[in-house]
Design a protein around this motif. Structure first.
Motif, PDB file in Angstrom:
ATOM      1  N   VAL A  78       0.800  -1.112   0.062  1.00  0.00           N
ATOM      2  CA  VAL A  78       0.105   0.100  -0.048  1.00  0.00           C
ATOM      3  C   VAL A  78       0.867   1.269   0.041  1.00  0.00           C
ATOM      4  O   VAL A  78       1.928   1.338   0.895  1.00  0.00           O
ATOM      5  N   PHE A  79       0.684   2.209  -0.832  1.00  0.00           N
ATOM      6  CA  PHE A  79       1.200   3.538  -1.039  1.00  0.00           C
ATOM      7  C   PHE A  79       0.319   4.419  -0.551  1.00  0.00           C
ATOM      8  O   PHE A  79      -0.837   4.760  -1.155  1.00  0.00           O
ATOM      9  N   PHE A  80       0.789   5.358   0.470  1.00  0.00           N
ATOM     10  CA  PHE A  80      -0.074   6.744   0.666  1.00  0.00           C
ATOM     11  C   PHE A  80       0.680   7.846   0.261  1.00  0.00           C
ATOM     12  O   PHE A  80       1.733   8.100   0.471  1.00  0.00           O
ATOM     13  N   TRP A  81      -0.314   8.657  -0.153  1.00  0.00           N
ATOM     14  CA  TRP A  81       0.266  10.243  -0.443  1.00  0.00           C
ATOM     15  C   TRP A  81      -0.555  10.917   0.493  1.00  0.00           C
ATOM     16  O   TRP A  81      -1.770  11.299   0.553  1.00  0.00           O
ATOM     17  N   LEU A  82       0.297  11.520   1.548  1.00  0.00           N
ATOM     18  CA  LEU A  82      -0.468  12.403   2.588  1.00  0.00           C
ATOM     19  C   LEU A  82      -0.922  13.833   1.965  1.00  0.00           C
ATOM     20  O   LEU A  82      -0.591  14.240   0.930  1.00  0.00           O
ATOM     21  N   LYS A  83      -1.944  14.280   2.435  1.00  0.00           N
ATOM     22  CA  LYS A  83      -2.410  15.540   2.011  1.00  0.00           C
ATOM     23  C   LYS A  83      -1.586  16.698   2.268  1.00  0.00           C
ATOM     24  O   LYS A  83      -1.403  17.604   1.489  1.00  0.00           O
ATOM     25  N   GLU A  84      -0.842  16.702   3.383  1.00  0.00           N
ATOM     26  CA  GLU A  84       0.289  17.489   3.653  1.00  0.00           C
ATOM     27  C   GLU A  84       1.657  16.661   3.732  1.00  0.00           C
ATOM     28  O   GLU A  84       1.896  16.402   4.989  1.00  0.00           O
ATOM     29  N   PRO A  85       2.186  16.600   2.743  1.00  0.00           N
ATOM     30  CA  PRO A  85       3.549  15.753   2.815  1.00  0.00           C
ATOM     31  C   PRO A  85       4.348  16.167   3.639  1.00  0.00           C
ATOM     32  O   PRO A  85       5.380  15.482   4.168  1.00  0.00           O
ATOM     33  N   ALA A  86       4.587  17.784   3.788  1.00  0.00           N
ATOM     34  CA  ALA A  86       5.518  18.088   4.551  1.00  0.00           C
ATOM     35  C   ALA A  86       5.318  18.275   6.151  1.00  0.00           C
ATOM     36  O   ALA A  86       6.164  18.654   6.947  1.00  0.00           O
ATOM     37  N   ASN A  87       4.024  17.925   6.431  1.00  0.00           N
ATOM     38  CA  ASN A  87       3.599  17.762   7.980  1.00  0.00           C
ATOM     39  C   ASN A  87       4.204  16.314   8.570  1.00  0.00           C
ATOM     40  O   ASN A  87       3.621  15.550   8.525  1.00  0.00           O
ATOM     41  N   GLU A  88       5.004  16.646   9.530  1.00  0.00           N
ATOM     42  CA  GLU A  88       5.883  15.610  10.021  1.00  0.00           C
ATOM     43  C   GLU A  88       5.118  14.944  11.099  1.00  0.00           C
ATOM     44  O   GLU A  88       5.026  13.876  11.420  1.00  0.00           O
ATOM     45  N   ALA A  89       4.008  15.695  11.785  1.00  0.00           N
ATOM     46  CA  ALA A  89       3.269  15.361  12.773  1.00  0.00           C
ATOM     47  C   ALA A  89       2.107  14.093  12.118  1.00  0.00           C
ATOM     48  O   ALA A  89       1.807  13.304  12.827  1.00  0.00           O
ATOM     49  N   HIS A  90       1.805  14.387  10.853  1.00  0.00           N
ATOM     50  CA  HIS A  90       0.692  13.657  10.137  1.00  0.00           C
ATOM     51  C   HIS A  90       1.279  12.506   9.696  1.00  0.00           C
ATOM     52  O   HIS A  90       0.948  11.284   9.790  1.00  0.00           O
ATOM     53  N   LYS A  91       2.721  12.513   9.150  1.00  0.00           N
ATOM     54  CA  LYS A  91       3.501  11.287   8.832  1.00  0.00           C
ATOM     55  C   LYS A  91       3.472  10.386  10.064  1.00  0.00           C
ATOM     56  O   LYS A  91       3.629   9.196  10.024  1.00  0.00           O
ATOM     57  N   LYS A  92       4.047  10.954  11.253  1.00  0.00           N
ATOM     58  CA  LYS A  92       4.316  10.166  12.642  1.00  0.00           C
ATOM     59  C   LYS A  92       3.050   9.687  12.892  1.00  0.00           C
ATOM     60  O   LYS A  92       2.957   8.421  13.354  1.00  0.00           O
ATOM     61  N   GLN A  93       1.869  10.362  12.925  1.00  0.00           N
ATOM     62  CA  GLN A  93       0.494   9.673  13.094  1.00  0.00           C
ATOM     63  C   GLN A  93       0.231   8.252  12.228  1.00  0.00           C
ATOM     64  O   GLN A  93      -0.089   7.467  12.742  1.00  0.00           O
ATOM     65  N   LEU A  94       0.625   8.600  10.890  1.00  0.00           N
ATOM     66  CA  LEU A  94       0.286   7.479  10.144  1.00  0.00           C
ATOM     67  C   LEU A  94       1.113   6.347  10.468  1.00  0.00           C
ATOM     68  O   LEU A  94       0.551   5.077  10.557  1.00  0.00           O
ATOM     69  N   VAL A  95       2.485   6.433  10.588  1.00  0.00           N
ATOM     70  CA  VAL A  95       3.602   5.538  10.885  1.00  0.00           C
ATOM     71  C   VAL A  95       2.930   4.810  12.025  1.00  0.00           C
ATOM     72  O   VAL A  95       3.029   3.409  12.185  1.00  0.00           O
ATOM     73  N   GLU A  96       2.529   5.520  13.262  1.00  0.00           N
ATOM     74  CA  GLU A  96       2.168   4.916  14.531  1.00  0.00           C
ATOM     75  C   GLU A  96       0.914   3.995  14.336  1.00  0.00           C
ATOM     76  O   GLU A  96       0.820   3.141  14.956  1.00  0.00           O
ATOM     77  N   ALA A  97       0.123   4.561  13.592  1.00  0.00           N
ATOM     78  CA  ALA A  97      -1.197   3.880  13.195  1.00  0.00           C
ATOM     79  C   ALA A  97      -0.989   2.510  12.510  1.00  0.00           C
ATOM     80  O   ALA A  97      -1.528   1.320  12.651  1.00  0.00           O
ATOM     81  N   LEU A  98       0.093   2.577  11.465  1.00  0.00           N
ATOM     82  CA  LEU A  98       0.519   1.511  10.694  1.00  0.00           C
ATOM     83  C   LEU A  98       0.996   0.341  11.650  1.00  0.00           C
ATOM     84  O   LEU A  98       1.004  -0.930  11.323  1.00  0.00           O
ATOM     85  N   ASN A  99       1.782   0.951  12.570  1.00  0.00           N
ATOM     86  CA  ASN A  99       2.592  -0.197  13.617  1.00  0.00           C
ATOM     87  C   ASN A  99       1.550  -0.900  14.317  1.00  0.00           C
ATOM     88  O   ASN A  99       1.654  -2.060  14.803  1.00  0.00           O
ATOM     89  N   LYS A 100       0.528  -0.157  14.998  1.00  0.00           N
ATOM     90  CA  LYS A 100      -0.787  -0.702  15.379  1.00  0.00           C
ATOM     91  C   LYS A 100      -1.609  -1.746  14.514  1.00  0.00           C
ATOM     92  O   LYS A 100      -1.872  -2.698  15.007  1.00  0.00           O
ATOM     93  N   LEU A 101      -1.153  -1.375  13.117  1.00  0.00           N
ATOM     94  CA  LEU A 101      -2.032  -2.345  12.135  1.00  0.00           C
ATOM     95  C   LEU A 101      -1.439  -3.787  12.234  1.00  0.00           C
ATOM     96  O   LEU A 101      -1.979  -4.535  11.666  1.00  0.00           O
ATOM     97  N   THR A 102      -0.162  -3.810  12.487  1.00  0.00           N
ATOM     98  CA  THR A 102       0.570  -5.097  12.060  1.00  0.00           C
ATOM     99  C   THR A 102       0.245  -5.886  13.285  1.00  0.00           C
ATOM    100  O   THR A 102       0.665  -7.195  13.031  1.00  0.00           O
TER     101      THR A 102
END
Length: 136
Positions: free
Chosen positions: A42-66
């Motif tokens: 799965v490839f994700f394109w963030l609405k705000e690619p430069a927003n590190e907080a959003h990237k961190k939130q997505l990565v944390e959520a993906l880790n929970k998904l595992t």
């Protein structure tokens, strides 16, 4: 130290080298076979690619998904700094790969409450998602 050695000895008792091949650096592509496995990338394109907080939130959520029980192997990644070529797409923000033993396991993952919660709580972060599923 003796307790640790004893624990490790018991933990790896009965494990053969061939069982570890997919995870050893010495294994070649010819030795690692994913028979009947389904690869879900799965490839994700963030609405705000430069927003590190959003990237961190997505990565944390993906880790929970595992934590979904049917996932056998997973990987969360970011665009590599490989050379620019017509066939290489570096435009995505985050990638997620999950390996399943079968199509049925991947089907189960799609309706798993952990997966459904992931989508519900994080879909506002991305504007595009592309999925590549493959099976041998």
């Amino acid at each position: 130290m003796q307790k640790r050695r004893s624990f490790l000895k018991k933990a790896i008792a009965g494990v053969t080298l061939s069982a570890l091949l997919p995870f050893t650096k010495s294994a070649t592509a010819g030795e690692v076979k994913l028979k009947d496995a389904l690869v879900h990338h799965v490839f994700f394109w963030l609405k705000e690619p430069a927003n590190e907080a959003h990237k961190k939130q997505l990565v944390e959520a993906l880790n929970k998904l595992t934590k979904v029980k049917t996932i056998k192997l997973s990987h969360i990644g970011f665009p590599a700094s490989t050379e620019d070529r017509d066939v290489v797409d570096h435009s995505y923000s985050v990638s997620y790969m999950a390996l399943f033993d079968s199509q049925a396991d991947q089907d189960s993952y799609q309706v798993d409450p952990i997966h459904l919660k992931f989508v519900e709580e994080n879909q506002h972060l991305w504007n595009k998602v592309v999925v590549y599923d493959s099976i041998d």
